[in-house]
Design a protein around this motif. Structure first.
Motif, PDB file in Angstrom:
ATOM      1  N   ALA A 115       0.825  -1.209   0.000  1.00 22.22           N
ATOM      2  CA  ALA A 115       0.000   0.000   0.000  1.00 22.22           C
ATOM      3  C   ALA A 115       0.861   1.262   0.000  1.00 22.22           C
ATOM      4  O   ALA A 115       0.527   2.252  -0.664  1.00 22.22           O
ATOM      5  CB  ALA A 115      -0.933  -0.012   1.211  1.00 22.22           C
ATOM      6  N   MET A 116       1.965   1.238   0.740  1.00 26.62           N
ATOM      7  CA  MET A 116       2.838   2.401   0.796  1.00 26.62           C
ATOM      8  C   MET A 116       3.467   2.691  -0.559  1.00 26.62           C
ATOM      9  O   MET A 116       3.558   3.852  -0.985  1.00 26.62           O
ATOM     10  CB  MET A 116       3.930   2.200   1.847  1.00 26.62           C
ATOM     11  N   GLU A 117       3.901   1.638  -1.254  1.00 31.19           N
ATOM     12  CA  GLU A 117       4.510   1.836  -2.570  1.00 31.19           C
ATOM     13  C   GLU A 117       3.490   2.375  -3.566  1.00 31.19           C
ATOM     14  O   GLU A 117       3.805   3.229  -4.401  1.00 31.19           O
ATOM     15  CB  GLU A 117       5.107   0.523  -3.076  1.00 31.19           C
ATOM     16  N   ILE A 118       2.263   1.872  -3.480  1.00 35.87           N
ATOM     17  CA  ILE A 118       1.218   2.363  -4.383  1.00 35.87           C
ATOM     18  C   ILE A 118       0.891   3.823  -4.074  1.00 35.87           C
ATOM     19  O   ILE A 118       0.804   4.659  -4.976  1.00 35.87           O
ATOM     20  CB  ILE A 118      -0.041   1.477  -4.267  1.00 35.87           C
ATOM     21  N   ALA A 119       0.719   4.137  -2.780  1.00 32.57           N
ATOM     22  CA  ALA A 119       0.394   5.510  -2.387  1.00 32.57           C
ATOM     23  C   ALA A 119       1.511   6.484  -2.736  1.00 32.57           C
ATOM     24  O   ALA A 119       1.258   7.660  -3.033  1.00 32.57           O
ATOM     25  CB  ALA A 119       0.104   5.561  -0.893  1.00 32.57           C
ATOM     26  N   SER A 120       2.750   6.001  -2.727  1.00 31.31           N
ATOM     27  CA  SER A 120       3.908   6.852  -3.039  1.00 31.31           C
ATOM     28  C   SER A 120       4.179   6.943  -4.533  1.00 31.31           C
ATOM     29  O   SER A 120       5.166   7.558  -4.947  1.00 31.31           O
ATOM     30  CB  SER A 120       5.152   6.312  -2.319  1.00 31.31           C
ATOM     31  N   ARG A 121       3.342   6.296  -5.332  1.00 29.96           N
ATOM     32  CA  ARG A 121       3.458   6.327  -6.793  1.00 29.96           C
ATOM     33  C   ARG A 121       4.782   5.764  -7.267  1.00 29.96           C
ATOM     34  O   ARG A 121       5.456   6.324  -8.147  1.00 29.96           O
ATOM     35  CB  ARG A 121       3.296   7.759  -7.327  1.00 29.96           C
ATOM     36  N   ARG A 122       5.179   4.622  -6.682  1.00 29.03           N
ATOM     37  CA  ARG A 122       6.417   3.953  -7.095  1.00 29.03           C
ATOM     38  C   ARG A 122       6.048   2.624  -7.758  1.00 29.03           C
ATOM     39  O   ARG A 122       5.936   1.589  -7.075  1.00 29.03           O
ATOM     40  CB  ARG A 122       7.328   3.753  -5.889  1.00 29.03           C
ATOM     41  N   PRO A 123       5.850   2.625  -9.076  1.00 33.14           N
ATOM     42  CA  PRO A 123       5.390   1.416  -9.779  1.00 33.14           C
ATOM     43  C   PRO A 123       6.281   0.199  -9.575  1.00 33.14           C
ATOM     44  O   PRO A 123       5.782  -0.901  -9.280  1.00 33.14           O
ATOM     45  CB  PRO A 123       5.365   1.852 -11.249  1.00 33.14           C
ATOM     46  N   GLU A 124       7.605   0.377  -9.736  1.00 36.78           N
ATOM     47  CA  GLU A 124       8.481  -0.787  -9.597  1.00 36.78           C
ATOM     48  C   GLU A 124       8.541  -1.262  -8.149  1.00 36.78           C
ATOM     49  O   GLU A 124       8.656  -2.456  -7.877  1.00 36.78           O
ATOM     50  CB  GLU A 124       9.876  -0.455 -10.122  1.00 36.78           C
ATOM     51  N   GLY A 125       8.449  -0.304  -7.210  1.00 30.81           N
ATOM     52  CA  GLY A 125       8.410  -0.688  -5.808  1.00 30.81           C
ATOM     53  C   GLY A 125       7.156  -1.477  -5.481  1.00 30.81           C
ATOM     54  O   GLY A 125       7.196  -2.447  -4.712  1.00 30.81           O
ATOM     55  N   ALA A 126       6.015  -1.070  -6.062  1.00 33.94           N
ATOM     56  CA  ALA A 126       4.760  -1.793  -5.847  1.00 33.94           C
ATOM     57  C   ALA A 126       4.845  -3.197  -6.441  1.00 33.94           C
ATOM     58  O   ALA A 126       4.369  -4.173  -5.850  1.00 33.94           O
ATOM     59  CB  ALA A 126       3.599  -1.018  -6.472  1.00 33.94           C
ATOM     60  N   TYR A 127       5.456  -3.294  -7.616  1.00 37.37           N
ATOM     61  CA  TYR A 127       5.645  -4.610  -8.254  1.00 37.37           C
ATOM     62  C   TYR A 127       6.436  -5.534  -7.340  1.00 37.37           C
ATOM     63  O   TYR A 127       6.037  -6.688  -7.086  1.00 37.37           O
ATOM     64  CB  TYR A 127       6.369  -4.422  -9.590  1.00 37.37           C
ATOM     65  N   GLU A 128       7.567  -5.047  -6.827  1.00 40.02           N
ATOM     66  CA  GLU A 128       8.427  -5.883  -5.985  1.00 40.02           C
ATOM     67  C   GLU A 128       7.774  -6.201  -4.643  1.00 40.02           C
ATOM     68  O   GLU A 128       7.915  -7.305  -4.124  1.00 40.02           O
ATOM     69  CB  GLU A 128       9.768  -5.188  -5.764  1.00 40.02           C
TER      70      GLU A 128
END
Length: 232
Positions: free
Chosen positions: A202-215
């Protein structure tokens, strides 16, 4: 139709709820092809919670006693009369391990799209599901909130095709036989690893970090796979 009379003792889940629902259908004279009352009405009539009712409906659907049509309701059927559901049939043929491999291939990519397109409402839906999962009184409610969390991510992708793909994947997951999963506690422990893993996604998505959300999603599903099968 015969009037349904509530039993004096209310079911608290499991086989008792399935038996009560089965008896309601038989006593009520519901023939194959007849639609059951809405869930809210069934809950009031049978004295069940929504979660208990849905588990009982799921059990009878797996038996072939019921079938569901999205947007129309739940219908009584015989095993022969039930229309073939390709997702259910596929779920009966695939192993839990193969199911997890499919999730690993698809859901991280959906999370990546969610990081690009998620609305404030979608982020709030994810947060609410995480909070309710933390306070879930049992594994059934936790799993329901876990399901809602993952679907909220698919919705956040803002891509109807990806959401439909997720729903189909999830439909197969529900049909897969998970008989080898044994719960040793009534509910998840406060340090259950999925809590922190969901927060990371959720944090990666909220922070708009696509590759972070993927990982983050990939790491979460690998963790689930390791808990279930001892390997990712």
């Amino acid at each position: 139709m015969r009037a349904w009379v509530l039993s004096q003792s209310k079911p608290n889940g499991g086989e008792q709820a399935v038996g009560q629902l089965r008896e309601f259908i038989a006593e009520g004279g519901f023939e194959p092809g007849v639609r059951l009352p809405p869930e809210r009405e069934l809950c009031e009539t049978l004295g069940m919670t929504r979660n208990t009712l849905r588990r009982a409906l799921d059990a009878l659907e797996r038996e072939g006693a019921l079938w569901r049509h999205v947007g129309k309701g739940t219908f009584v059927s015989s095993a022969e009369a039930a229309p073939a559901d390709p997702m259910v049939e596929l779920g009966r043929q695939i192993t839990p391990f193969r199911m997890m491999r499919a999730r690993l291939a698809i859901e991280p990519a959906i999370a990546r799209e969610a990081a690009v397109n998620a609305s404030g409402k979608a982020l709030m839906t994810m947060q609410l599901a995480m909070e309710r999962a933390h306070s879930a009184p049992d594994w059934a409610e936790y799993e329901r909130q876990d399901d809602l969390f993952h679907r909220a991510i698919a919705e956040a992708s803002d891509n109807l095709l990806l959401l439909t793909l997720f729903d189909q994947l999830n439909g197969v997951r529900r049909a897969v036989a998970w008989g080898n999963v044994v719960r040793e506690s009534q509910r998840p422990s406060p340090d259950h690893s999925s809590f922190a893993e969901h927060e990371a996604i959720a944090m990666e998505i909220a922070s708009r970090r696509p590759e972070g959300a993927y990982e983050a999603m990939r790491n979460h599903l690998k963790s689930v796979s390791e808990r279930l099968f001892g390997e990712a």
